[in-house]
Write a protein that holds these residues in place. Structure first.
Motif, mmCIF file in Angstrom:
data_model
loop_
_atom_site.group_PDB
_atom_site.id
_atom_site.type_symbol
_atom_site.label_atom_id
_atom_site.label_comp_id
_atom_site.label_asym_id
_atom_site.label_seq_id
_atom_site.Cartn_x
_atom_site.Cartn_y
_atom_site.Cartn_z
ATOM 1 N N UNK A 140 -67.992 17.259 -6.276
ATOM 2 C CA UNK A 140 -66.552 17.379 -6.530
ATOM 3 C C UNK A 140 -66.302 18.065 -7.868
ATOM 4 N N UNK A 141 -67.025 17.645 -8.891
ATOM 5 C CA UNK A 141 -66.851 18.251 -10.208
ATOM 6 C C UNK A 141 -67.230 19.731 -10.201
ATOM 7 N N UNK A 170 -63.162 20.589 -9.402
ATOM 8 C CA UNK A 170 -62.510 20.183 -10.652
ATOM 9 C C UNK A 170 -61.505 21.214 -11.161
ATOM 10 N N UNK A 171 -61.800 22.525 -11.163
ATOM 11 C CA UNK A 171 -60.794 23.479 -11.653
ATOM 12 C C UNK A 171 -59.497 23.441 -10.859
ATOM 13 N N UNK A 172 -59.589 23.244 -9.556
ATOM 14 C CA UNK A 172 -58.379 23.199 -8.726
ATOM 15 C C UNK A 172 -57.587 21.924 -9.006
ATOM 16 N N UNK A 173 -58.301 20.824 -9.185
ATOM 17 C CA UNK A 173 -57.646 19.557 -9.528
ATOM 18 C C UNK A 173 -56.924 19.676 -10.864
ATOM 19 N N UNK A 180 -66.416 8.981 -16.521
ATOM 20 C CA UNK A 180 -67.540 9.147 -15.620
ATOM 21 C C UNK A 180 -67.733 7.946 -14.722
ATOM 22 N N UNK A 181 -67.350 6.759 -15.203
ATOM 23 C CA UNK A 181 -67.420 5.530 -14.418
ATOM 24 C C UNK A 181 -66.097 5.198 -13.766
ATOM 25 N N UNK A 182 -65.027 5.334 -14.541
ATOM 26 C CA UNK A 182 -63.710 4.865 -14.084
ATOM 27 C C UNK A 182 -63.071 5.832 -13.112
ATOM 28 N N UNK A 183 -63.266 7.142 -13.319
ATOM 29 C CA UNK A 183 -62.581 8.147 -12.514
ATOM 30 C C UNK A 183 -61.474 8.792 -13.317
ATOM 31 N N UNK A 184 -60.388 9.169 -12.659
ATOM 32 C CA UNK A 184 -59.288 9.882 -13.304
ATOM 33 C C UNK A 184 -58.801 9.129 -14.540
#
Length: 486
Positions: free
Chosen positions: A306-307, A311-314, A439-443
């Motif tokens: 995903x990264x 990631x750039x699109x997100x 890295x653990x939690x997310x957004x």
């Protein structure tokens, strides 16, 4: 709130390293959750707490990127900042902050003033040490923090609310342009853009939020020359919708287990939203709100995928620009003084002060050569370098008390926010607040997400203090860290 110059060691139950928004939010909510806690120390070199890098900017072109009604230190009072904004007179001083659709987008410094005011209202319960933390060492009763003013803080619990690493320009660019008067690897330094002359041809490496801010500042300073912004995909941050809608979709029920499945669900939800007369924005808002659940459902290799690909699109859809900044970009693109390209740097040469850059177009493969007078780095934080660049994290890593997360986004933490040490076990009494836990939690980049996570950390610290207070075996309120050192 009090500021102290250190003469002798200070002993406190909790010390927070970093006094930007994350550290300020943890302190504010911790003192609310634990009213018996007499004081919290915040170690922050800036003169004022609550600002950090994001909200220290004095440039009026740099505005909050979401409406003021969605920026609050207190999530259960979502209009708290906007109410303060209306009552403070800040909007009268900046009429451009008001938008016709009834949303307010003030300068970021104004939000920093709001946060600082909330901390100041706590009085002497907040102790500000105006210095930088240089090392954290385990001690018998917790941790010993050494600061740049020669002082020492002894704390049972340490909360790391440290900042991102500064932008890291491409190595070839930095080597070729070392000491060039208009090569700006860190354009956030005060007065950095003053070096750019009105008619300079400017190259900006990066096309996201930082690029948008730099263009807005250059425009305000009277820059008339051409600007080329490039990145691998050439994506520009999107603006806000004309009409607001509630978050739309459900990504938390039976969450996707692959990046591909997640994309398909998002696309389907966007199609449904559009058919219902809504915009894609409300779907991405729901993805953000459910981001932690989504992230934790993905296996590590799917998170990495995903990264790498999405990631750039997100980033350009999730992190939107203020309408005032969007208007500047639109005007300059229409005038032909701003171009965005999906391209890569193939070579850089300097001849006197002229900068010759060879570019390869991502879509066609065509190689072109262009000449610039100034180069600005807008690549965003260098997350992978945070342990190398931050002396506190470097010291904790050497001591085996913290380590980078596997995706190199920041610090590896447990579900309740404790740092994970070299041996894979939680480090007693060391918590991580802010985006470096993502890295653990997310957004964990937008302010609402940072606020909610700060409240989680404050709750965990408050619970730890309560357990220590009632423990029959604990000789002090501090938790020993010696056993965590391997």
């Amino acid at each position: 709130m009090s500021e102290v110059a250190q003469q002798r060691p200070i002993h406190v139950p909790v010390a927070i390293i970093g006094g930007g928004f994350s550290g300020a939010a943890v302190a504010w909510h911790l003192l609310r959750l634990h009213p018996r806690l007499e004081r919290v120390v915040i170690i922050e070199p800036r003169a004022e707490l609550g600002r950090g890098l994001a909200y220290s900017a004095t440039d009026p072109s740099h505005r909050i990127n979401v409406p003021a009604t969605r920026m609050s230190l207190i999530p259960d009072q979502p209009t708290h900042f906007n109410d303060w904004l209306e009552a403070s007179g800040a909007l009268e001083a900046d009429p451009a902050a008001r938008r016709s659709e009834g949303r307010n987008f003030p300068a970021r410094a104004v939000f920093g003033t709001y946060v600082a005011a909330q901390l100041a209202a706590l009085g002497p319960r907040i102790v500000h040490i105006a210095a930088a933390a240089e090392a954290v060492d385990p001690s018998e009763d917790g941790y010993r923090i050494r600061t740049s003013d020669g002082g020492t803080v002894e704390a049972g619990i340490v909360v790391l609310a440290v900042a991102h690493a500064p932008p890291s320009p491409p190595t070839g660019l930095a080597r070729a342009l070392a000491f060039h008067p208009r090569f700006l690897p860190d354009p956030w330094q005060a007065g950095a853009l003053d070096a750019v002359r009105p008619d300079d041809r400017v190259l900006i490496v990066g096309t996201g939020l930082t690029m948008a801010d730099l263009v807005a500042t250059l425009d305000r300073l009277g820059h008339r020359g051409t600007i080329l912004a490039l990145s691998r995909r050439g994506l520009r941050s999107r603006g806000h919708p004309a009409a607001l809608h509630d978050p739309y979709g459900d990504f938390a029920t039976d969450p996707a287990r692959t990046a591909g499945a997640l994309v398909r669900r998002i696309r389907a939800a966007v199609a449904e939203a559009v058919a219902a007369g809504k915009s894609w924005h409300c779907v991405l808002d729901q993805v953000r709100l459910q981001g932690s659940t989504i992230w934790n459902a993905l296996p590590l290799h799917e998170r990495a995928r995903l990264l790498r690909h999405l990631r750039p699109f997100w980033d350009v859809h999730r992190f939107r620009i203020a309408p005032q900044v969007e208007e500047v970009l639109d005007q300059r693109i229409a005038a032909g003084t701003l171009r965005l390209r999906a391209a890569s740097l193939q070579g850089v040469e300097r001849q006197s002060d002229a900068i010759h850059v060879t570019l390869r177009d991502r879509r066609t493969g065509a190689v072109t050569r262009e000449t610039f007078d100034a180069v600005l780095t807008a690549t965003g934080p260098a997350h992978g370098r945070v342990f190398a660049d931050n002396p506190v994290l470097a010291a904790l890593e050497r001591a085996g008390l913290a380590r980078p997360d596997q995706l190199r986004l920041g610090i590896e933490v447990t579900a309740d926010g404790r740092a994970i040490g070299r041996d894979g076990t939680p480090t007693p009494g060391v918590y991580v607040a802010g985006p470096l836990a993502r890295g653990t939690v997310g957004e964990l980049m937008g302010l609402p997400d940072v606020t909610n996570y700060a409240i989680r950390i404050a709750g965990a610290v408050a619970a730890r203090l309560e357990r220590d207070a009632v423990s029959d075996n604990a000789p002090t309120t501090y938790a020993s860290a010696r056993s965590a050192v391997k």
